[in-house]
Design a protein around this motif. Structure first.
Motif, PDB file in Angstrom:
ATOM      1  N   THR A 174       4.045 -71.377 -22.285  1.00 22.53           N
ATOM      2  CA  THR A 174       4.738 -70.256 -22.918  1.00 22.53           C
ATOM      3  C   THR A 174       3.804 -69.263 -23.595  1.00 22.53           C
ATOM      4  O   THR A 174       4.258 -68.219 -24.059  1.00 22.53           O
ATOM      5  N   TYR A 175       2.517 -69.570 -23.675  1.00 20.22           N
ATOM      6  CA  TYR A 175       1.575 -68.638 -24.292  1.00 20.22           C
ATOM      7  C   TYR A 175       0.190 -68.833 -23.683  1.00 20.22           C
ATOM      8  O   TYR A 175      -0.053 -69.783 -22.931  1.00 20.22           O
ATOM      9  N   THR A 204       5.889 -63.368 -27.766  1.00 28.23           N
ATOM     10  CA  THR A 204       5.877 -64.782 -28.116  1.00 28.23           C
ATOM     11  C   THR A 204       5.536 -65.043 -29.578  1.00 28.23           C
ATOM     12  O   THR A 204       5.818 -66.123 -30.101  1.00 28.23           O
ATOM     13  N   GLN A 206       2.448 -65.304 -30.631  1.00 26.28           N
ATOM     14  CA  GLN A 206       1.189 -66.047 -30.666  1.00 26.28           C
ATOM     15  C   GLN A 206       0.119 -65.265 -31.426  1.00 26.28           C
ATOM     16  O   GLN A 206      -0.074 -64.070 -31.206  1.00 26.28           O
ATOM     17  N   GLN A 364       9.579 -77.196 -24.901  1.00 18.44           N
ATOM     18  CA  GLN A 364       9.055 -76.075 -24.125  1.00 18.44           C
ATOM     19  C   GLN A 364       8.923 -76.385 -22.639  1.00 18.44           C
ATOM     20  O   GLN A 364       8.966 -75.478 -21.802  1.00 18.44           O
ATOM     21  N   LEU A 376       9.321 -70.304 -27.787  1.00 14.03           N
ATOM     22  CA  LEU A 376       8.191 -69.827 -26.996  1.00 14.03           C
ATOM     23  C   LEU A 376       6.908 -69.782 -27.813  1.00 14.03           C
ATOM     24  O   LEU A 376       5.805 -69.904 -27.276  1.00 14.03           O
ATOM     25  N   THR A 377       7.044 -69.561 -29.099  1.00 11.90           N
ATOM     26  CA  THR A 377       5.906 -69.391 -29.995  1.00 11.90           C
ATOM     27  C   THR A 377       5.147 -70.714 -30.146  1.00 11.90           C
ATOM     28  O   THR A 377       5.766 -71.785 -30.142  1.00 11.90           O
ATOM     29  N   SER A 389       9.878 -66.898 -31.552  1.00 12.99           N
ATOM     30  CA  SER A 389      10.634 -66.338 -30.435  1.00 12.99           C
ATOM     31  C   SER A 389      11.385 -67.443 -29.721  1.00 12.99           C
ATOM     32  O   SER A 389      10.778 -68.447 -29.310  1.00 12.99           O
TER      33      SER A 389
END
Length: 458
Positions: A174-175, A204, A206, A364, A376-377, A389
């Motif tokens: 996710t990141y 996200t 991040q 995730q 997502l973060t 997020s």
């Protein structure tokens, strides 16, 4: 006493210094048989998009409107307020307030223009393609304005989009992990003219490792710039100590300076300390970047100031400057970003804890067809700012079945303000200046209610 109440007892809030939208001002009808009415305050979790109005900003702006009314153009040199700054120097008091926000020396910052205008201006100055070193490295999911700036910069130099190196989040993740960024720099080290990434990724949330990435690129002589739109006023950064070449930001998010507010730049002092009429780096220039003692002599001589102020082109908006100054004074009163960061980490940790306890929470790496939401973060507190997020799923093709919009509308109908990124993401950003742990608990509770209500419609 609830956990939220205990946490609120540990950290101060400056909510009383801000104007908070209400049920009435938002046009939201308070639920029947509830304790809310039109004057009840909303819960505002949208400082990542537009920060709230500091109450003192109204007076700051009114003072300058009054000066305009009383003295017109003469306020540039003779302000009617005895303790006010003449307009020709209106941005200068900002610098001592702004420098600690980004970990800079006063001579390394300037308040000017807007975010993308500043990015373009500094790309002109710092993107210097030579020989094989033509490429710009950035992320695939960059905010569109940044992509447009990078694309057009290489084209202005006569190259094409093949000179854009975009880093993609791997499938199933996710990141963008730091090790992938460093590996990409290694891979393209002989072809990169510039690396430019976000301090915090807008989608996200991040928080990139600015220090390590900058140092790694510098090993190969690559210039490094940062878009701090979502980082400034959110997380502590040390741009000077980390030897960042340049950075740009807006001030209407966590810096609470108003919609479309003035932006800012950082240029490391190594690029400006030796400025003079015969020795300076070419850039987009104007009369506000030249020596103030000579500015009004209208000379055909560019004598750049020995600081980031030399990148200014035109005189800054007076109203924008005093709005930014008013907000930065609130930051100073609150102890600065380092102090606020402690509360911010506690807020997002508490929100993460409550979200992971939700019956709708999904890991995730879970299947994308299961009903609920993923975070997502990054779950590591040091790899994010004030934002979490949430990705809602499954992704129904029919608009009326969209899970995210169902939840988003449920929250808004209860005066909870956040923002959405279609098709499936809601960004929740509790700001430590004006949000509380009790508000976090309420938002997560309402989110769970919204999901339960939406699932009934399927």
């Amino acid at each position: 006493m609830s956990e939220a109440e205990k946490l609120d007892g540990l950290f101060p809030t400056y909510k009383s210094m801000f104007a908070m939208p209400t049920f009435g001002s938002l046009g939201v009808k308070a639920p029947q048989k509830s304790s809310f009415d039109s004057e009840s305050k909303s819960i505002y979790f949208c400082g990542n998009s537009l920060g709230l109005l500091p109450l003192k900003t109204k007076d700051a702006v009114a003072d300058e409107l009054n000066a305009w009314a009383m003295r017109g153009v003469e306020s540039h040199f003779n302000h009617p307020g005895s303790d006010k700054t003449a307009w020709k120097d209106i941005d200068l008091p900002i610098l001592e307030l702004l420098a600690p926000i980004v970990g800079a020396n006063v001579r390394e910052v300037a308040a000017m223009n807007s975010l993308t205008a500043n990015l373009n201006a500094l790309l002109v100055a710092f993107y210097k393609p030579v020989g094989k070193k033509l490429k710009i490295l950035f992320e695939k999911q960059a905010f569109p304005s940044d992509y447009y700036a990078f694309l057009n910069m290489v084209k202005l130099h006569g190259y094409d989009e093949s000179n854009l190196v975009q880093l993609q989040v791997p499938e199933g993740e996710t990141y963008l992990r730091t090790d992938l960024i460093l590996s990409a720099i290694d891979q393209y080290k002989d072809e990169l003219a510039l690396v430019c990434l976000p301090g915090i990724q807008y989608y996200t949330g991040q928080y990139f490792d600015i220090k390590e990435i900058t140092a790694h690129a510098h090993k190969y002589g690559i210039v490094v710039g940062w878009d701090l739109a979502h980082a400034v006023g959110n997380v502590p950064v040390e741009l000077h100590a980390w030897d960042v070449d340049f950075a740009v930001w807006c001030s209407y998010k966590y810096l609470n300076s108003g919609p479309g507010a003035i932006g800012g730049i950082f240029v490391h002092e190594k690029y400006t300390k030796d400025n003079d009429t015969t020795h300076f780096a070419p850039r987009l220039a104007g009369w506000w970047g030249t020596d103030s003692e000579e500015r009004f002599q209208m000379l055909e001589k560019f004598n750049p100031i020995q600081s980031a102020l030399s990148y200014r082109q035109s005189n800054p908006s007076v109203l924008d400057c005093v709005a930014l100054q008013a907000s930065l004074e609130v930051f100073r009163e609150a102890g600065g970003v380092l102090t606020l960061r402690k509360k911010s980490l506690a807020l997002t940790n508490y929100m993460q804890k409550l979200l992971t306890l939700s019956p709708f929470y999904l890991p995730q790496d879970s299947d994308s067809t299961t009903y609920g939401f993923k975070i997502l973060t990054p779950l590591d507190e040091n790899s994010r700012g004030a934002q979490l997020s949430l990705l809602f799923q499954p992704a129904f093709e029919e608009e009326e079945k969209n899970v995210m919009m169902g939840v988003f509308n449920y929250l808004h109908d209860r005066a909870i303000i956040c923002d959405e990124r279609r098709p499936g993401v809601i960004r929740l950003a509790p700001a430590p200046l004006y949000n509380t742990f009790e508000e976090v608990a309420i938002v997560v509770q309402r989110l769970n209610e919204g999901l339960a209500e939406h699932r009934k419609t399927l």
